[in-house]
Structures are given as structure tokens and as C-alpha cells.
Design a protein around this motif. Structure first.
Motif, PDB file in Angstrom:
ATOM      1  N   GLY A 259       0.818  -1.209   0.000  1.00  0.00           N
ATOM      2  CA  GLY A 259       0.000   0.000   0.000  1.00  0.00           C
ATOM      3  C   GLY A 259       0.850   1.256   0.000  1.00  0.00           C
ATOM      4  O   GLY A 259       0.507   2.241  -0.679  1.00  0.00           O
ATOM      5  N   GLU A 260       1.952   1.234   0.744  1.00  0.00           N
ATOM      6  CA  GLU A 260       2.840   2.409   0.739  1.00  0.00           C
ATOM      7  C   GLU A 260       3.484   2.614  -0.622  1.00  0.00           C
ATOM      8  O   GLU A 260       3.615   3.750  -1.096  1.00  0.00           O
ATOM      9  N   LEU A 261       3.922   1.529  -1.248  1.00  0.00           N
ATOM     10  CA  LEU A 261       4.503   1.656  -2.595  1.00  0.00           C
ATOM     11  C   LEU A 261       3.481   2.227  -3.575  1.00  0.00           C
ATOM     12  O   LEU A 261       3.829   3.037  -4.447  1.00  0.00           O
ATOM     13  N   ALA A 262       2.243   1.814  -3.424  1.00  0.00           N
ATOM     14  CA  ALA A 262       1.194   2.283  -4.328  1.00  0.00           C
ATOM     15  C   ALA A 262       0.822   3.739  -4.058  1.00  0.00           C
ATOM     16  O   ALA A 262       0.683   4.546  -4.986  1.00  0.00           O
ATOM     17  N   SER A 263       0.680   4.083  -2.776  1.00  0.00           N
ATOM     18  CA  SER A 263       0.189   5.412  -2.413  1.00  0.00           C
ATOM     19  C   SER A 263       1.282   6.468  -2.405  1.00  0.00           C
ATOM     20  O   SER A 263       1.088   7.582  -2.912  1.00  0.00           O
ATOM     21  N   ASP A 264       2.434   6.127  -1.831  1.00  0.00           N
ATOM     22  CA  ASP A 264       3.479   7.127  -1.604  1.00  0.00           C
ATOM     23  C   ASP A 264       4.530   7.169  -2.703  1.00  0.00           C
ATOM     24  O   ASP A 264       5.276   8.149  -2.815  1.00  0.00           O
ATOM     25  N   HIS A 265       4.633   6.103  -3.496  1.00  0.00           N
ATOM     26  CA  HIS A 265       5.698   6.047  -4.501  1.00  0.00           C
ATOM     27  C   HIS A 265       5.169   5.891  -5.929  1.00  0.00           C
ATOM     28  O   HIS A 265       5.961   5.672  -6.853  1.00  0.00           O
ATOM     29  N   GLY A 266       3.848   5.982  -6.098  1.00  0.00           N
ATOM     30  CA  GLY A 266       3.281   6.004  -7.450  1.00  0.00           C
ATOM     31  C   GLY A 266       3.285   4.680  -8.183  1.00  0.00           C
ATOM     32  O   GLY A 266       3.371   4.655  -9.420  1.00  0.00           O
ATOM     33  N   HIS A 267       3.170   3.565  -7.463  1.00  0.00           N
ATOM     34  CA  HIS A 267       3.208   2.255  -8.123  1.00  0.00           C
ATOM     35  C   HIS A 267       1.881   1.522  -7.977  1.00  0.00           C
ATOM     36  O   HIS A 267       1.848   0.287  -7.869  1.00  0.00           O
ATOM     37  N   ALA A 268       0.769   2.277  -7.988  1.00  0.00           N
ATOM     38  CA  ALA A 268      -0.553   1.684  -7.773  1.00  0.00           C
ATOM     39  C   ALA A 268      -0.908   0.683  -8.865  1.00  0.00           C
ATOM     40  O   ALA A 268      -1.398  -0.417  -8.582  1.00  0.00           O
ATOM     41  N   ASP A 269      -0.694   1.048 -10.128  1.00  0.00           N
ATOM     42  CA  ASP A 269      -1.075   0.160 -11.236  1.00  0.00           C
ATOM     43  C   ASP A 269      -0.245  -1.121 -11.220  1.00  0.00           C
ATOM     44  O   ASP A 269      -0.768  -2.215 -11.463  1.00  0.00           O
ATOM     45  N   GLU A 270       1.061  -0.992 -10.914  1.00  0.00           N
ATOM     46  CA  GLU A 270       1.915  -2.188 -10.865  1.00  0.00           C
ATOM     47  C   GLU A 270       1.457  -3.124  -9.746  1.00  0.00           C
ATOM     48  O   GLU A 270       1.393  -4.350  -9.927  1.00  0.00           O
ATOM     49  N   ALA A 271       1.112  -2.545  -8.601  1.00  0.00           N
ATOM     50  CA  ALA A 271       0.658  -3.355  -7.476  1.00  0.00           C
ATOM     51  C   ALA A 271      -0.667  -4.037  -7.812  1.00  0.00           C
ATOM     52  O   ALA A 271      -0.860  -5.230  -7.528  1.00  0.00           O
ATOM     53  N   THR A 272      -1.577  -3.297  -8.441  1.00  0.00           N
ATOM     54  CA  THR A 272      -2.881  -3.865  -8.801  1.00  0.00           C
ATOM     55  C   THR A 272      -2.716  -5.004  -9.797  1.00  0.00           C
ATOM     56  O   THR A 272      -3.357  -6.064  -9.670  1.00  0.00           O
ATOM     57  N   ASN A 273      -1.885  -4.821 -10.800  1.00  0.00           N
ATOM     58  CA  ASN A 273      -1.671  -5.863 -11.815  1.00  0.00           C
ATOM     59  C   ASN A 273      -1.070  -7.121 -11.198  1.00  0.00           C
ATOM     60  O   ASN A 273      -1.447  -8.246 -11.557  1.00  0.00           O
ATOM     61  N   ALA A 274      -0.123  -6.926 -10.258  1.00  0.00           N
ATOM     62  CA  ALA A 274       0.497  -8.084  -9.606  1.00  0.00           C
ATOM     63  C   ALA A 274      -0.532  -8.853  -8.782  1.00  0.00           C
ATOM     64  O   ALA A 274      -0.561 -10.093  -8.793  1.00  0.00           O
TER      65      ALA A 274
END
Length: 332
Positions: A259-274
Motif C-alpha cells: 500500500g505504501e509503494l502504491a500510495s506514496d511512490h506512485g506504483h498503484a497500477d503495478e501493485a494492482t496488476n500483480a
């Protein structure tokens, strides 16, 4: 052969030869024509037998017993010598470790040496509760990072370990190098305590040192290193974080870091796809954890994935997705 000649040829001092004579261990049994005492061939054989036994580590009393006691068995003697030698080696190893710890403290004066010895004694107390009280009594100025790190790595009693971790964390980054080396220890307990200490310190240097163990063969170490990398903003561990959620090992921590990678570092789409990729093959319990993890992933991709899960065949997954959507913005 007179005593002086025996001494010269054998290398045994005349003083020691006279001592052997006085205690009845080896005495010259012959006499020269002029009345001087002489060592016979049998005396010399006994003398060299005595020296051979002494070279194995026997004391004079034990040598005397070996020579006079007909029931004295060589095997028993050798076993006793082995046990005694092992004990001496253990004591010598302990002394060497203490000296190395004193040297590692880089003492500039005798007062520094005495202070280090005092710390070592407190940290090596036999009673766990006494070690705990000692650790809690240390001030920031009194703490020695290297000594505290070694104590933490060796401590198995939970309450004492907690006190030592607290004392070690107050020393800052001074112990990071020692703890990082311990991650490669052959002792699993030592490795795991090093992970706990680096996590407790929690500084950028400590987190970076732990993150370096990302590919470690020990699953516990590699999992915690994965979390550390994620907290440092490394998107390369997204798949590994999702794998932790699937496995149910450190899944709550992995979901938080994801969640931190997605919210704070702009990796939401990568996290969702994984997560979406993992959902397609995961077991029911894992799919439920993955659906829950989407709650901390912002963005339209995550919302779309959650909407698709509302109609999932697994009722628990469907209800969880619906609840997450409702929490995100009233969508269900």
C-alpha cells in the motif's frame, strides 16, 4: 650417568631432576666407584616415560599414579586428557572473545578498558533477569554498540532480548555493520535476532543493510528484507510482496508495504496488476488476503479489479470486495 650429564643430554634441568628425586618419581639407583649417585638405563627409561606423560598434560601426581597404579588404564588417562584439553580450549576461547571485544571498543585509556570489562560482565550475567535489569540501567553514553550487538545476537530469553534491543537501538547506527554480518551466520537464531535488531533500529542505514539480504536462502530473512526494500521505495519487490500475501507469511506487513509503494511512490497500477495476476491462480484463502490487500491500493485499476470481484464465485471474496468498495466511496 651422573645428574649433570643426564641434564645436558635430556634438556631437563638439574633442579627438576633433583625435584623428581625428592618426591620419589625418578631417583638415580646406582653409585659410581667414587660414591656419586648415577642414573641407570632403567632410571633413564623411567625418566623419559615421565617426560612423555607430562608432555601430554599430566601433573606430577597423575604421572606418579600412572607409574604405580597397576589398574591405571592408558585409555582412561587419554580420555581425561582430552576432556581437560577441551575445557582449557573453551576457557581460552572465552578469553580470546573477551579480549577481541575489548579491542573492538578501541580503548584510549585504562578507564575505557575497565568500563568495557564492566559492560561485558553485566551483559554476561548468568541470570536472565539480572541481564535485563542491567540493560535497562544503561544510559545512552554507557552503551557500547559492538558489545550490545553481540549480546543481542546471543540472547534467547524474550524479555531480556527486548531490553537489549532497546539499549542497542539507542546507540544508533554504530552496530549496523556487526548486525549485517550476522545475517550470514550459520546459526538461524543469530540470523533472526540480527533481523529483529536491524528492524528495531529502523534507520535508513539499518533498513538498507537488511534490504541487501533480499535474495537470502533463509525464508525469514528474505521476507523481512523484502519488506525493508519495499519501505525504501523499491518497486522491484512488488511481486515478492504479493507472494508473501499469497503464502500467508508476513502477509499483513506485506500488504501494508504494498500500500505504501502504491500510495506514496506512485506504483498503484503495478501493485494492482500483480495482485490481479495472483488472484487468477491462488487458493481461496490466498485470494481473500489478496482482495483485502486491494483496500490500500488507490486508483481506477484497483477499483475496477474490486468491481470484478464483487461477482466472484467465492462468497467471502465477493463480500470482502463489496465492503472494500463501499469503504472507498460508497460503491458496491
Amino acid at each position: 650417568m651422573l645428574i649433570g650429564e643426564v641434564s645436558e643430554r635430556s634438556g631437563i634441568t638439574t633442579r627438576m631432576l633433583r625435584h623428581y628425586d625428592s618426591i620419589g618419581l625418578v631417583s638415580p639407583s646406582g653409585r659410581s666407584p667414587s660414591g656419586y649417585r648415577q642414573y641407570s638405563d632403567d632410571d633413564l627409561r623411567r625418566l623419559f616415560y615421565v617426560e612423555g606423560l607430562r608432555s601430554l598434560g599430566l601433573g606430577l601426581r597423575e604421572v606418579a599414579e600412572a607409574l604405580t597404579d597397576l589398574s591405571f588404564h592408558p585409555k582412561r588417562m587419554v580420555e581425561q586428557l582430552i576432556a581437560g584439553t577441551r575445557e582449557r580450549l573453551r576457557r581460552d576461547q572465552e578469553l580470546l572473545e573477551r579480549l577481541n571485544r575489548v579491542r573492538a571498543s578501541d580503548p584510549a585509556a585504562w578507564s575505557d578498558v575497565l568500563h568495557t570489562i564492566g559492560l561485558m560482565r553485566g551483559l554476561d550475567l548468568a541470570d536472565a533477569s539480572a541481564r535485563q535489569r542491567f540493560a535497562l540501567s544503561l544510559t545512552e553514553e554507557e552503551g557500547n554498540a559492538a558489545l550490545l550487538a553481540e549480546a543481542v545476537l546471543s540472547e534467547s530469553e524474550p524479555n531480556t532480548a527486548g531490553a537489549l534491543l532497546w539499549a542497542l537501538a539507542r546507540t544508533g547506527d554504530a552496530a549496523v555493520v556487526v548486525l549485517a554480518r550476522a545475517l550470514d551466520s550459520e546459526d538461524a537464531g543469530r540470523r533472526h535476532r540480527a533481523v529483529a535488531a536491524l528492524t528495531k533500529i529502523g534507520s535508513p542505514a539499518a533498513s538498507a543493510a537488511l534490504a541487501e539480504a533480499f535474495a537470502h536462502a533463509d525464508p525469514f530473512v528474505s521476507a523481512r528484507a523484502t519488506l525493508a526494500r519495499g519501505l525504501l521505495g523499491d518497486s522491484g519487490v512488488i511481486d515478492a510482496l504479493v507472494a508473501l500475501i499469497v503464502d500467508g507469511r508476513d502477509d499483513i506487513e506485506a500488504a501494508d508495504v504494498l500500500g505504501e509503494l502504491a500510495s506514496d511512490h506512485g506504483h498503484a497500477d503495478e501493485a494492482t496488476n500483480a495482485i490481479a495476476n495472483a488472484l487468477s491462480t491462488a487458493e481461496p484463502a490466498s485470494r481473500l488476503r489478496l482482495t483485502t490487500a486491494l483496500a490500500d491500493i488507490p486508483g481506477p485499476e484497483a477499483t475496477a479489479t474490486l468491481r470484478s470481484l464483487v461477482e466472484d464465485d467465492d462468497r467471502k471474496v465477493a463480500l470482502t470486495a463489496s465492503a472494500v468498495l463501499h469503504h472507498r466511496g460508497g460503491e458496491a
